[in-house]
Motif scaffolding. Structure first.
Motif, mmCIF file in Angstrom:
data_model
loop_
_atom_site.group_PDB
_atom_site.id
_atom_site.type_symbol
_atom_site.label_atom_id
_atom_site.label_comp_id
_atom_site.label_asym_id
_atom_site.label_seq_id
_atom_site.Cartn_x
_atom_site.Cartn_y
_atom_site.Cartn_z
ATOM 1 N N ASP A 64 7.061 42.588 6.721
ATOM 2 C CA ASP A 64 7.710 42.675 8.024
ATOM 3 C C ASP A 64 8.914 41.753 8.071
ATOM 4 O O ASP A 64 8.894 40.643 7.505
ATOM 5 C CB ASP A 64 6.725 42.301 9.137
ATOM 6 N N ALA A 78 11.284 35.910 8.936
ATOM 7 C CA ALA A 78 11.856 35.707 10.265
ATOM 8 C C ALA A 78 13.261 35.140 10.121
ATOM 9 O O ALA A 78 13.441 34.072 9.534
ATOM 10 C CB ALA A 78 10.978 34.754 11.077
ATOM 11 N N TYR A 83 5.295 32.840 8.906
ATOM 12 C CA TYR A 83 6.647 33.199 9.311
ATOM 13 C C TYR A 83 7.631 32.217 8.686
ATOM 14 O O TYR A 83 7.508 31.008 8.875
ATOM 15 C CB TYR A 83 6.786 33.125 10.831
ATOM 16 N N LEU A 120 6.471 34.287 20.603
ATOM 17 C CA LEU A 120 5.704 34.532 19.387
ATOM 18 C C LEU A 120 4.543 33.549 19.274
ATOM 19 O O LEU A 120 3.389 33.938 19.020
ATOM 20 C CB LEU A 120 6.607 34.408 18.159
ATOM 21 N N ILE A 153 11.524 40.151 11.074
ATOM 22 C CA ILE A 153 11.754 40.018 12.522
ATOM 23 C C ILE A 153 12.929 39.096 12.787
ATOM 24 O O ILE A 153 13.349 38.321 11.918
ATOM 25 C CB ILE A 153 10.502 39.483 13.253
ATOM 26 N N ASN A 154 13.464 39.184 14.013
ATOM 27 C CA ASN A 154 14.563 38.342 14.439
ATOM 28 C C ASN A 154 14.104 37.532 15.646
ATOM 29 O O ASN A 154 13.700 38.102 16.663
ATOM 30 C CB ASN A 154 15.772 39.214 14.810
ATOM 31 N N VAL A 213 5.750 37.173 6.837
ATOM 32 C CA VAL A 213 6.748 37.759 7.731
ATOM 33 C C VAL A 213 8.069 37.022 7.532
ATOM 34 O O VAL A 213 8.134 35.797 7.696
ATOM 35 C CB VAL A 213 6.326 37.658 9.211
#
Length: 220
Positions: free
Chosen positions: A215, A199, A180, A96, A217-218, A197
């Motif tokens: 969004d 995370a 994030y 990332l 995310i993992n 985001v």
């Protein structure tokens, strides 16, 4: 030009460097297990619940730095990086960060954990800019007190604003700004950027992200 902001603990790292630093000092016999382990866990639980008193925590976390020389602390930190931090670094997090760096984005780790603990971790990720809680020091030796505004909750907005100003920027200077984070404690700053985001989010942040269409995310 875009801005990419990264929380560190439980976001880029699969774990909490602040918590693990105290556990490391307990493990090598620097801090008394009976006195510190229960308190360290209690502060961590408060952080996850969004009820942490940051000044009370920093008094607990920074005082041990003042009892040892910087040379000794740096030696311990190198061991801490090998034994505790590197196992928390995931390939997904590295990828990332690398995508943002390759895109030419301004990359910043912004974290409540103090800069003594986190500066070498930022270097490991190849991230030049770090905004962290700053432990006060005199001639390189730590006093056990905090300098400047703790980089926590609304304090992250203050510290980021000051950092941007020092570079002649504002958030509006960037075509896109991304942040994030895993934590409900970062909701104040997440609401300021153009692209928040979630995370590895905690339950509160996940619910907020779903509600607002952010969004998720993992990175683990």
């Amino acid at each position: 030009m875009n801005l990419a902001l990264f929380d560190l603990d439980n976001t880029l790292l699969n774990g909490d460097s602040d918590f693990e630093w105290s556990q490391f000092l307990i493990r090598i016999g620097i801090l008394d297990r009976e006195l510190f382990e229960v308190k360290n866990q209690a502060f961590y639980d408060q952080y996850k619940a969004g009820t942490l008193d940051i000044h009370e925590f920093l008094d607990f976390q920074l005082k041990p730095l003042s009892r040892h020389s910087r040379k000794t602390l740096d030696t311990w930190h190198a061991q801490f990086m090998r034994q505790s931090v590197m196992p928390m670094v995931t390939q997904a997090s590295r990828d990332l960060v690398q995508r943002h760096r390759q895109a030419g984005d301004v990359c910043v780790i912004i974290t409540a954990t103090n800069s003594f603990v986190t500066a070498p971790i930022a270097c490991e990720f190849g991230i030049e800019h770090l905004i962290a809680t700053e432990p006060e020091h005199i001639e390189g030796e730590f006093t056990g007190r905090v300098a400047d505004v703790p980089c926590f909750r609304e304090g992250k907005i203050t510290r980021l604003t000051n950092w941007l100003n020092s570079h002649g920027w504002t958030l509006e200077s960037f075509e896109n700004s991304t942040f994030y984070s895993d934590s409900l404690n970062d909701l104040p700053l997440m609401c300021k950027v153009k692209h928040p985001v979630a995370a590895n989010p905690d339950e509160t942040l996940r619910a907020h992200a779903v509600q607002h269409g952010w969004d998720i995310i993992n990175l683990r």
